[in-house]
Design a protein around this motif. Sequence first.
Motif: not given
Length: 609
Positions: A8-24
Amino acid sequence: MCGIIGYVGRESAVPILLSGLRRLEYRGYDSAGLAIQHNGNLEIRRSEGKLSNLEAVLHKTSIEGSTGIGHTRWATHGRPSEQNAHPHRSGDLVLVHNGIIENFLTLRHQLESEGHRFESETDTEVIAHLLSSVMKRESRLDQAIRQVAHELHGNYAIAVMSLAEPGRIVVSRSGCPLVIGLNGTGAFLASDVTPLLEYTREVLFLEDGEVAILQESEIKVFDPEGQPKEYQAETIHWDAEAAEKGGYPDFMMKEIHEQPQVIMDTLRGRFNYESGEADLPDLVMTKEELLGARRFWIVACGTSWHAGLVGKYLFEEMVRRPIQVDIGSEFRYRDPMIQPNDLFIAISQSGETADTLAAAREAKRRGARVLAIVNAVGSTLAREADGVIYTRCGPEISVASTKAFTGQVIALYLLVLHVGRVHEVLSPEEGRWWLDHFLLLPGQVEHILKQENMIESIAKQYAKKRNFLYLGRGINYPIALEGALKLKEISYIHAEGYAAGEMKHGPIALIDSEMPVVVLSPKDRLYEKSVSNLMEVRARSAPVIAFVSEGDHALDQVADHVFAIPDVHPLLTPILFTVGLQLLAYHIAVQRGLDVDRPRNLAKSVTVE
Ligand code: F6R
């Protein structure tokens, strides 16, 4: 093991979530999904299979917003499918969950009778419905979560978004890890630190029962009583690769250390303590059908076959049922005398082993009922079997099998208890006695893991040897086989596992000062005989590493090294010895400078003959 991510923040969430899921991804998964909260809407995108499938869905129907949660699912309840993928929605909220809710069936029936309609087969969806019910009378999501927590039996880490609280993610945990962190652009959460490291190294590991509210520029943490809590962030120094391994040097060590949790997870919600019974709904077999089973078979390969051999002793000794144990590749090419009404138990971590699958198909073709003990949910064996007991080990990444074996033996304990109670060879008191002792195993495994230094120092002294002999008797004969298999797989040292009584029928000719012998010698009715075997070995100058029961000092002067496991009922010794032998093989391989996770010539899943 599922992976959770949130931002939750100022950036667009989708790319952050996808990159996080890749890391997982390393945690293993069979489906993935995410949800975004934006302008009074909750949008969900999910897909079965790899993350690229989810990306394709997002490409077709994109979503925007800067508050979101994501999930990679490793199925435990319900097959891998888009419908069962997280996030799950009920009313105005969505959530993702890691863990197992033991009482989900009871809760689900209760919620259905109140009019809730379920869209998935998961245990997770009950949490969403419970929360949306409570939110009808409760104004704050964090308080609703605290209330619902009292109704949940099991373990969980959850991240929830509600339309009533825009720009917020509320998280909580009990028994499953959850990490949160903040940087200048927003707040992050994940099921381990791996995805957070590219954004912040200052993180907070939430404690059991705590609830946290994440917003763009602050994180509020509440203790289990709902009181605000001051917290101190921890600085993480690991790199991303070390973080995937949970700080362990490799996956094998991580998986060895996960075994206390695996035991708990595999037992969780699967017994009725009052009646001293195992509760195995996925067996899909009535008591009458079980009583009617004419003959029992177990078929498996490698380490899973060793678990099956342990099962033979359990069936015979605990419930006096004869059982035939076979290797998959042998069974399929024999003309086995299997008949309709036989119960055929196939054991496999991957559920994809070609020989085990072929054997199970053959048994089915001949009319037997097939029960799978499998780790990978939705695998071919699990789908083709009539009934399943899942070992809830999470993905096993290291090629050498460790925690999967432990999960299989626990599943066998439950199955044998079930058969024993159905056949009334075990009384409710006896059933409860076994359950009490199964539940002590996680602590006993912890106890062994705490003595790892001792095993490491033994390993250092023998790492250059070229041959090893492992001796065991009774239920620990298969453990001698397993100890030897583990050593040869990852250290490339020639090792033989033998039934100790067979030694004088041949292998004794090999014994000299260059042949270390590992002797499994618990305080059981074969103890005296094991000690005699040990003396024979000693008389031929072989170095002896004795694994004994705590309190037994008789071998202190005879063996070169003595490693004690907790003094438990003989039928409960296999897992404890195995953990010690896994550590021995591991440290010998490390001393030899080998890649323990990827031994040469071996594949994790043997899908060809
Ligand atoms: C040993 C090992 C193999 C497997 C065997 C069966 O460490 O990993 O021996 O146990 O290939 O695999 P599954 O259990 O997937 O059927």
